[in-house]
Design an enzyme around this catalytic site. Sequence first.
Site, PDB file in Angstrom:
ATOM      1  N   ASN A 125     -23.660 -16.918  12.305  1.00  0.00           N
ATOM      2  CA  ASN A 125     -22.492 -16.559  13.106  1.00  0.00           C
ATOM      3  C   ASN A 125     -21.809 -17.790  13.692  1.00  0.00           C
ATOM      4  OD1 ASN A 125     -22.963 -13.879  12.562  1.00  0.00           O
ATOM      5  ND2 ASN A 125     -24.094 -13.504  14.459  1.00  0.00           N
ATOM      6  N   GLY A 147     -18.704  -9.444   1.327  1.00  0.00           N
ATOM      7  CA  GLY A 147     -19.874  -9.581   2.187  1.00  0.00           C
ATOM      8  C   GLY A 147     -21.174  -9.906   1.492  1.00  0.00           C
ATOM      9  N   ASP A 314     -16.796 -26.603 -13.485  1.00  0.00           N
ATOM     10  CA  ASP A 314     -15.585 -25.812 -13.653  1.00  0.00           C
ATOM     11  C   ASP A 314     -14.445 -26.667 -14.206  1.00  0.00           C
ATOM     12  OD1 ASP A 314     -14.045 -23.292 -12.947  1.00  0.00           O
ATOM     13  OD2 ASP A 314     -12.947 -24.749 -11.736  1.00  0.00           O
ATOM     14  N   GLU A 343     -17.036 -26.208 -18.533  1.00  0.00           N
ATOM     15  CA  GLU A 343     -16.134 -25.122 -18.907  1.00  0.00           C
ATOM     16  C   GLU A 343     -14.958 -25.715 -19.679  1.00  0.00           C
ATOM     17  OE1 GLU A 343     -13.450 -21.566 -16.892  1.00  0.00           O
ATOM     18  OE2 GLU A 343     -13.546 -23.555 -15.968  1.00  0.00           O
TER      19      GLU A 343
END
Length: 601
Positions: A125, A147, A314, A343
């Site tokens: 948090n 989430g 990537d 990639e």
Amino acid sequence: MFRKVDPPYWWTGMRDSTLQLMVSAPGIGDAEFSVDYPGIRIDRQFRLESPNYRFIYLTIMPDAKPGDMRLVYRLRGRKSAIRFSLRERDKTRRGAAGFDAGDVLYLLMPDRFAHGTPADKRVRNKGVASLTYPTVDDRENPDARHGGNLAGIREYLDYLDSLGVTALWIGPVLENDMPGGSYHGYATTDYYRVDPRLGTNDEWRDLVEAAHSHGLKVVMDMIFNHTGSEHPWLRDSPSADWYNHPAGDRMTNYRLTTLHDPYVSQYDLDRTVNGWFVPSMPDLNQRNPEVMRYLTQSSIWWIEQSGIDGIRMDTYPYADMQAMSKWCADVLREYPDLNIVGECWYVNEAGAAYWQRGNRLNPQETNLPTVMDFWPMANARRAFGEPTECMGGLNEIYDHLAQDFLFPDPQRILTFLDNHDTDRFLSQAPETEADLGPWKQAMTWLLTTRGIPQIYYGTELLMSGTKAQTDGDVRCDMPGGFPDDETDCFDPAGRTPLQQEAWDFLSGLLHFRSGEFNDVIARGSLKHFMPDDGVYIYERRLGDRSLTVLMNGNDEPRAIDTSRISEILPPRSVRTDIISGDRVRIEPEMSFEPRQILILV
């Protein structure tokens, strides 16, 4: 004043004795640093154009011991210090083992796989509160955060182990402090911090260790071509050439053919390599040596910090080719067993092969061990569909593999049918058992052909979808991974009969693949026969052990004359079909049911 040091700590005993420190704080660029620590010396230090960054290059000598050093500096007549930790390398930790054709990668997106309870909610948090754009989860919006987190992945390692995959390719986990949340993770805003919505750096390390304890390797997704537009560098770049086209006035053309086009214009080449990927992803300039040193050290830091086994890079060709070649060499020098897959999005064989290490057609040695095979993604639906006369159907697969002469190492090609950037192999969910025929054949080929297979999460549950509306439609949540899910497909009781059949079929293949015939598939030769009336036959062989795959790519029965395949299946020899467990005698003529598959050993 707030000071940030990247990397946050380092280790003694690394092969490369040079360490770049980037210190960032208001006005720190004019500070003069010194160090008094045995085995450590400052070789050079400097600022570039921004007054808010100081670069310090240290040499860590072989006799340097782990401990905390003080980097003392003077700035505007005042003396202060920064504490920097040198740690001892953990020689007992597993990791950096690499992955190869003996493995099967399972690609998952952390935000969409599962939500678990973090080890320390207070730390999580606090981290989320420190974000400029903390966002709110909205599972009704396919383009918002849902989430999922690292704790969720960890909670389902038993599931992944039982499925039979051997390696996890986990989508990007680093901070993406971007408007809208950047749930996919490809807009990095801090190269040394796990996004607090997913977890912490320690949780990432613990997840990797837990995966290793389940016999699962971990491949980390990295992005060096670009950052997120909210990265502090874009607001205050260390130098004017830190980014390409820093004003954001040029986007890429996505035309990777320019990189090997002998007639290419400089304008087109610049747009490909130096244009921004999208407006929210500014293009880093890897030709800047400080940029590239920073990126290289960040990748080495994560390998050492968490023990990952491989890297998926990537948008590989969009970055500078020479700089990325050196990056590969530097990383593999430190971790010789690690594997890196780039990639390289080409749907033709020549374009992909151009990037693999050892390709003589490329004047630049790339040092890139593994490239991605995008051809099946683009063509597998047609290939595993109904053939027409002598073309189409499984002939497409035959012709694709016939181009493998272009690759220096075909066994180091990452082969897949779909991933997070593409339509799923199943555009819509099958409704009947007969509908599973093409899917089963595609899975069989993927797991028994050459190369390193990759499966997209949810494939085992027949997840389907296309990108017709949004990328989020092919990045759906795993049913059961979130607290309020009504259906739990992680539990067999929550699966439909068709899903269970698919799960059992795929899991059976995966466990067979990792068993006594693993080295035959991973290192054996491949011999195939042109499909005859839609029936495709191929053999994998290593020494005196072999397996032979026969599949009828038709929706109707077929019979074939087996005399033409006698070099791999002698007449009247007997084999065992690993799918049914039946003993199969090779007769002069063999009949196949619609979409029938035999894997004979």
